[in-house]
Design a protein around this motif. Structure first.
Motif, short mmCIF file in Angstrom:
data_model
loop_
_atom_site.label_atom_id
_atom_site.label_comp_id
_atom_site.label_asym_id
_atom_site.label_seq_id
_atom_site.Cartn_x
_atom_site.Cartn_y
_atom_site.Cartn_z
N ILE A 82 0.83 -1.20 0.00
CA ILE A 82 0.00 0.00 0.00
C ILE A 82 0.87 1.25 0.00
O ILE A 82 0.63 2.20 -0.76
N ALA A 83 1.90 1.26 0.82
CA ALA A 83 2.80 2.42 0.87
C ALA A 83 3.50 2.63 -0.47
O ALA A 83 3.59 3.76 -0.98
N ALA A 84 3.99 1.54 -1.06
CA ALA A 84 4.67 1.64 -2.34
C ALA A 84 3.71 2.07 -3.44
O ALA A 84 4.05 2.91 -4.29
N GLY A 85 2.51 1.50 -3.42
CA GLY A 85 1.53 1.84 -4.44
C GLY A 85 1.11 3.30 -4.39
O GLY A 85 0.98 3.96 -5.43
N LYS A 86 0.92 3.82 -3.19
CA LYS A 86 0.55 5.23 -3.05
C LYS A 86 1.67 6.14 -3.54
O LYS A 86 1.42 7.18 -4.17
N LYS A 87 2.91 5.78 -3.23
CA LYS A 87 4.04 6.58 -3.70
C LYS A 87 4.12 6.53 -5.23
O LYS A 87 4.35 7.56 -5.89
N HIS A 117 -8.74 -0.54 -3.53
CA HIS A 117 -9.33 0.72 -3.06
C HIS A 117 -8.29 1.70 -2.52
O HIS A 117 -8.58 2.88 -2.35
N SER A 118 -7.08 1.21 -2.29
CA SER A 118 -6.01 2.07 -1.75
C SER A 118 -5.08 2.59 -2.84
O SER A 118 -4.48 3.66 -2.68
N VAL A 119 -4.93 1.80 -3.89
CA VAL A 119 -3.94 2.11 -4.94
C VAL A 119 -4.63 2.10 -6.30
O VAL A 119 -5.44 1.21 -6.59
N SER A 120 -4.31 3.07 -7.12
CA SER A 120 -4.82 3.10 -8.50
C SER A 120 -3.91 2.22 -9.35
O SER A 120 -2.74 2.53 -9.55
N MET A 121 -4.47 1.12 -9.83
CA MET A 121 -3.68 0.16 -10.61
C MET A 121 -3.68 0.55 -12.08
O MET A 121 -4.72 0.85 -12.66
N THR A 122 -2.51 0.52 -12.68
CA THR A 122 -2.41 0.76 -14.13
C THR A 122 -2.86 -0.48 -14.89
O THR A 122 -3.60 -0.38 -15.88
N ILE A 123 -2.42 -1.63 -14.41
CA ILE A 123 -2.72 -2.91 -15.06
C ILE A 123 -3.04 -3.94 -13.98
O ILE A 123 -2.35 -4.01 -12.96
N ILE A 124 -4.08 -4.72 -14.20
CA ILE A 124 -4.38 -5.89 -13.38
C ILE A 124 -4.19 -7.11 -14.28
O ILE A 124 -4.84 -7.21 -15.32
N ARG A 125 -3.27 -8.01 -13.90
CA ARG A 125 -3.01 -9.19 -14.70
C ARG A 125 -3.21 -10.45 -13.87
O ARG A 125 -2.57 -10.66 -12.85
N GLY A 126 -4.16 -11.28 -14.27
CA GLY A 126 -4.41 -12.50 -13.53
C GLY A 126 -5.05 -13.55 -14.42
O GLY A 126 -5.25 -13.33 -15.62
N ASN A 127 -5.37 -14.70 -13.82
CA ASN A 127 -6.08 -15.71 -14.59
C ASN A 127 -7.58 -15.44 -14.54
O ASN A 127 -8.04 -14.48 -13.90
N LEU A 128 -8.36 -16.27 -15.20
CA LEU A 128 -9.79 -16.01 -15.34
C LEU A 128 -10.51 -16.03 -14.00
O LEU A 128 -11.37 -15.18 -13.74
#
Length: 289
Positions: A82-87, A117-128
């Motif tokens: 969370i800290a890294a994502g916010k930065k 909800h804490s970090v704005s993700m540029t990309i979400i990569r996962g399986n189905l």
């Protein structure tokens, strides 16, 4: 940059990744951290695997992309993520989220939602199964693989829903990969079943996507004047990273034939390290709707 029906765009991104040698900060799964670091190195970027809360913000500041991977989930690294994502958000640095096993446990589900909800993700990569959980669907997640019960779900509809809800690029990897940003949809048909027989190839794919995104950030497409351009470029970077893994898997399978999964594992890194623009152009099977 218009990538539709033009594989040379992705091939140029491979060249850029090797030229820029971007530093990629990974807070990731300790089972696969070594493989992720080696994949990043093989594609020409530079990894740093820092996950202590006391230093993650400083490491983000010198990095060009951030990976958040919840594969080996624990409360200590959640706070670091969370800290890294916010930065990263504050600096405009792309954040690539790998929701490993989302849907498998209450804690994992709560953590996934908290990160989203804490970090704005540029990309979400996962399986189905993982991305279906993020889309709010009932899932049958079993470990870190797509559950057979979820295999009939529509990946395009699910990726589109997640992309729009979280204002991000959603990438679902499987036998055929799907990448969507809410308006563009691409399908990637590279790969081999052998990739599912060794641990870490999903995590490595996320790391490769981050390496391609880091090269984009390094050439200053992240500035305020280039927001729309960078968003389109990150979509293409997602495709390039996923296709690179699929192509490398095909090359590795061909080179080892019947030797077994240990040989395939080594050959996969070899193939990534030798992958060039011409090979990418020749082998890529990318179709944009």
């Amino acid at each position: 940059m218009n990538s539709k029906d033009d594989p040379s765009v992705y091939a140029r991104m491979l060249t850029q990744a090797r030229e820029q040698k971007a530093l990629i900060h990974c807070i990731t799964n300790y089972v696969t951290a070594n493989d992720c670091a080696n994949a990043i190195l093989a594609i020409g970027a530079s990894p740093i695997m820092a996950d202590d809360l006391r230093e993650v913000a400083d490491i983000v500041k010198i990095s060009k992309a951030l990976v958040l991977n919840i594969g080996t989930l624990n409360s200590r690294t959640v706070e670091s993520m969370i800290a890294a994502g916010k930065k990263a958000n504050a600096l405009g640095i792309p954040v690539i989220f790998d929701p490993v096993g989302a849907g498998a446990s209450a804690y994992r589900n709560e953590t996934t939602q908290r990160l989203l909800h804490s970090v704005s993700m540029t990309i979400i990569r996962g399986n189905l199964s993982e991305v279906s959980f993020i889309a709010g669907l009932d899932v049958s997640t079993k470990g870190v693989d797509t559950a057979e019960e979820d295999s009939t779900k529509d990946p395009v509809a699910i990726a589109n829903k997640v992309a729009k809800e979280y204002n991000c690029i959603a990438a679902i990897t499987g036998a055929v990969d799907t990448v969507c940003n809410g308006s563009r949809v691409a399908r990637i048909e590279n790969g081999t079943a052998e990739l599912s027989r060794i641990t870490g190839t999903g995590c490595m794919t996320t790391a490769l996507v981050a390496a391609f995104c880091g090269a984009i950030f390094a050439i200053d497409l992240h500035s305020a004047a280039n927001v729309a351009k960078s968003a389109s470029a990150y979509f293409d970077a997602s495709i390039a990273g996923i296709a690179a893994m699929g192509i490398a898997g095909e090359i590795a399978e061909s080179s080892v034939q019947e030797k077994g999964t240990g040989s395939f594992h080594v050959a996969l890194l070899d193939a990534l390290s030798k992958l060039d623009a011409n090979t990418f152009m020749t082998k890529a099977k990318i179709h944009e709707a």
